[in-house]
Design an enzyme around this catalytic site. Structure first.
Site, PDB file in Angstrom:
ATOM      1  N   ARG A 124       1.003  -1.052   0.012  1.00  0.00           N
ATOM      2  CA  ARG A 124      -0.061   0.001   0.003  1.00  0.00           C
ATOM      3  C   ARG A 124       0.981   1.121  -0.049  1.00  0.00           C
ATOM      4  NH1 ARG A 124      -3.902  -2.691   3.315  1.00  0.00           N
ATOM      5  NH2 ARG A 124      -5.544  -3.373   1.890  1.00  0.00           N
ATOM      6  N   LYS A 146       4.115  10.989 -12.152  1.00  0.00           N
ATOM      7  CA  LYS A 146       3.646  10.254 -13.115  1.00  0.00           C
ATOM      8  C   LYS A 146       4.155   8.838 -13.188  1.00  0.00           C
ATOM      9  CE  LYS A 146       1.226  13.391 -16.413  1.00  0.00           C
ATOM     10  NZ  LYS A 146       1.419  13.831 -17.459  1.00  0.00           N
ATOM     11  N   GLU A 188      12.692  17.618 -25.380  1.00  0.00           N
ATOM     12  CA  GLU A 188      11.986  18.200 -23.967  1.00  0.00           C
ATOM     13  C   GLU A 188      12.562  19.487 -23.503  1.00  0.00           C
ATOM     14  OE1 GLU A 188       9.126  16.628 -22.955  1.00  0.00           O
ATOM     15  OE2 GLU A 188       9.298  14.993 -24.069  1.00  0.00           O
ATOM     16  N   LYS A 230       9.526  22.501 -14.688  1.00  0.00           N
ATOM     17  CA  LYS A 230       8.501  21.634 -14.442  1.00  0.00           C
ATOM     18  C   LYS A 230       7.903  21.624 -12.766  1.00  0.00           C
ATOM     19  CE  LYS A 230       6.989  17.026 -14.932  1.00  0.00           C
ATOM     20  NZ  LYS A 230       7.085  15.848 -15.617  1.00  0.00           N
ATOM     21  N   GLU A 240      -2.652  17.229 -13.441  1.00  0.00           N
ATOM     22  CA  GLU A 240      -3.109  17.535 -15.002  1.00  0.00           C
ATOM     23  C   GLU A 240      -4.339  17.581 -14.879  1.00  0.00           C
ATOM     24  OE1 GLU A 240      -0.607  15.456 -17.858  1.00  0.00           O
ATOM     25  OE2 GLU A 240      -2.139  15.868 -19.164  1.00  0.00           O
ATOM     26  N   ARG A 244      -0.889  21.780 -16.059  1.00  0.00           N
ATOM     27  CA  ARG A 244       0.032  20.722 -16.474  1.00  0.00           C
ATOM     28  C   ARG A 244       0.009  20.413 -17.705  1.00  0.00           C
ATOM     29  NH1 ARG A 244       2.235  15.870 -12.461  1.00  0.00           N
ATOM     30  NH2 ARG A 244       3.514  15.239 -13.964  1.00  0.00           N
ATOM     31  N   ASN A 248       2.350  19.027 -22.337  1.00  0.00           N
ATOM     32  CA  ASN A 248       2.323  18.166 -23.587  1.00  0.00           C
ATOM     33  C   ASN A 248       2.324  19.066 -24.833  1.00  0.00           C
ATOM     34  OD1 ASN A 248       1.675  16.046 -21.944  1.00  0.00           O
ATOM     35  ND2 ASN A 248      -0.404  16.764 -21.591  1.00  0.00           N
ATOM     36  N   HIS A 251       3.118  17.174 -28.149  1.00  0.00           N
ATOM     37  CA  HIS A 251       3.015  15.627 -27.684  1.00  0.00           C
ATOM     38  C   HIS A 251       1.877  15.072 -28.415  1.00  0.00           C
ATOM     39  CE1 HIS A 251       6.352  16.482 -25.197  1.00  0.00           C
ATOM     40  NE2 HIS A 251       6.084  15.318 -24.543  1.00  0.00           N
ATOM     41  N   HIS A 255       2.741  11.888 -30.207  1.00  0.00           N
ATOM     42  CA  HIS A 255       2.395  10.667 -29.785  1.00  0.00           C
ATOM     43  C   HIS A 255       1.983   9.934 -31.029  1.00  0.00           C
ATOM     44  CE1 HIS A 255       2.351  11.468 -25.359  1.00  0.00           C
ATOM     45  NE2 HIS A 255       3.425  11.079 -25.653  1.00  0.00           N
ATOM     46  N   HIS A 267      10.367   9.003 -29.517  1.00  0.00           N
ATOM     47  CA  HIS A 267       9.559  10.057 -28.783  1.00  0.00           C
ATOM     48  C   HIS A 267      10.112  11.588 -29.230  1.00  0.00           C
ATOM     49  CE1 HIS A 267       6.932  11.709 -25.640  1.00  0.00           C
ATOM     50  NE2 HIS A 267       7.797  12.222 -25.062  1.00  0.00           N
TER      51      HIS A 267
END
Ligand code: GLY
Length: 364
Positions: A124, A146, A188, A230, A240, A244, A248, A251, A255, A267
């Protein structure tokens, strides 16, 4: 009806420090021992990083008297799945790890995401320290919590928001990073300049050759700048729900290009093309000055990243893929567009015709 309220609003601090520098391993292990006391430290890594750095890192932990072990799995995105998670959990059980354990993710984005996810569910939850070894992981994926794995239906579909206990960024790891991987990180970094910091964008324009040559002083200041950006975004919007999404930028299309090319496009390459497309769309829609897309495109090319889309890619397949974007909400794909370099905004509707025209224009 009676009501008993369970008050849980932010009783536990989830703040953490990002420490970065060169030649920091000895200091890093001392700080881990001092600030993150645990009965057992388990380094989670992949077979490639294990060979390069894992054994030395494990030895450094043991040398200062820590109870430490290492678990590795095969390198690559193919390992980012629930089986790897369950294998790691099994190995943790076999070695007798309990709630007093602390995981240390030593590796790139896949290792960080998998180890972070395991930490969020094992017993947990146990703490996870991120020690990113790729440029993408150092400026992006190790920060912000994330975590997760891919499913046959798509990438990152199972996961959690689970902030690390600490992040340690050592620039030494970049010395062995292959050029393609380094360029993924550069995409990035350029993104951060475009979405938040025109001054950094100019620094990149003026110093791109030195950065590509991995000049340590410049790299340190650029990586630190990216971490600052960031963390500022994550502090405002951890899950997000709004701001946030600006992370992207490039992206959504990136993607889609990666997926339609069956991941022949990396990527970083996808994000680079996606950023050029987003700038051109912004200009076509009248938001961005016409000089800016060319500036973005020039920097991307100088960084060794592609600004043109391969001719063979089917435009309609790319658009169909965009519509499947996992980040869409209520069926709306949120595109990040620009008013100027350093000033992004979210747009929930872009006409099919504009995307199609830009994709056509960008075919190299
Ligand atoms: N990589 C984007 C984010 O962390 O939100």
């Amino acid at each position: 009806m009676r009501t008993v309220k369970v008050n849980l609003d932010r009783k536990i601090s989830s703040s953490y420090e990002i420490r970065l520098g060169k030649d920091i391993i000895d200091r890093m292990v001392l700080l881990i021992a001092k600030n993150h006391k645990a009965g057992r430290y388990v380094v989670i890594t992949d077979d490639c990083v294990k060979r390069l750095y894992g054994k030395k890192f494990l030895a450094a932990l043991k040398d200062i008297g820590l109870n430490a072990a290492l678990i590795d799995f095969p390198a690559g995105e193919a390992s980012k799945n629930i089986n790897t998670v369950m294998n790691i959990v099994g190995k943790l059980m076999e070695m007798g790890a309990d709630r007093g354990a602390c995981l240390i993710a030593l590796g790139g984005g896949v290792v960080g995401d998998v180890a972070g996810f395991v930490a969020s569910i094992f017993m947990r939850s146990v703490p996870c320290i991120q020690v990113p070894t790729t440029l993408v992981a150092q400026v992006d994926s190790s920060i912000g919590g994330k975590t997760g794995v891919d499913l046959p239906y798509g990438k990152n579909l199972v996961g959690s928001f689970y902030q690390p206990a600490a992040v340690f960024i050592s620039l030494n790891f970049l010395e062995t990073l292959p050029e393609k991987e380094f360029n993924n990180g550069l995409a990035e970094i350029i993104k951060y300049g475009i979405i938040d910091d025109e001054r950094m964008f100019r620094t990149l324009e003026e110093n791109i050759d030195a950065i590509k040559a991995r000049d340590p002083k410049l790299l340190l200041s650029v990586v630190e700048n990216c971490c600052q950006i960031k963390k500022s975004v994550v502090e405002i919007d951890e899950r997000e729900e709004g701001l946030r999404r600006i992370l992207n930028f490039g992206h959504t299309l990136g993607h889609a290009l990666e997926a339609v090319s069956k991941y022949a496009i990396t990527h970083g390459e996808g994000v680079a093309m996606g950023m050029v497309a987003a700038a051109r769309i912004s200009e076509k829609m009248g938001y961005l000055k016409s000089t800016e897309p060319a500036r973005i495109e020039a920097l991307i090319r100088q960084a060794g990243l592609p600004a043109a889309i391969p001719k063979a890619l089917d435009r309609e397949k790319v658009i169909a893929q965009i519509k499947m974007d996992k980040k869409k909400k209520d069926d709306i794909v949120h595109f990040v567009l620009l008013k100027k370099i350093g000033m992004p905004f979210i747009n929930g509707h872009i006409e099919h015709g504009i995307i199609a025209a830009v994709l056509e224009e960008m075919k190299g």
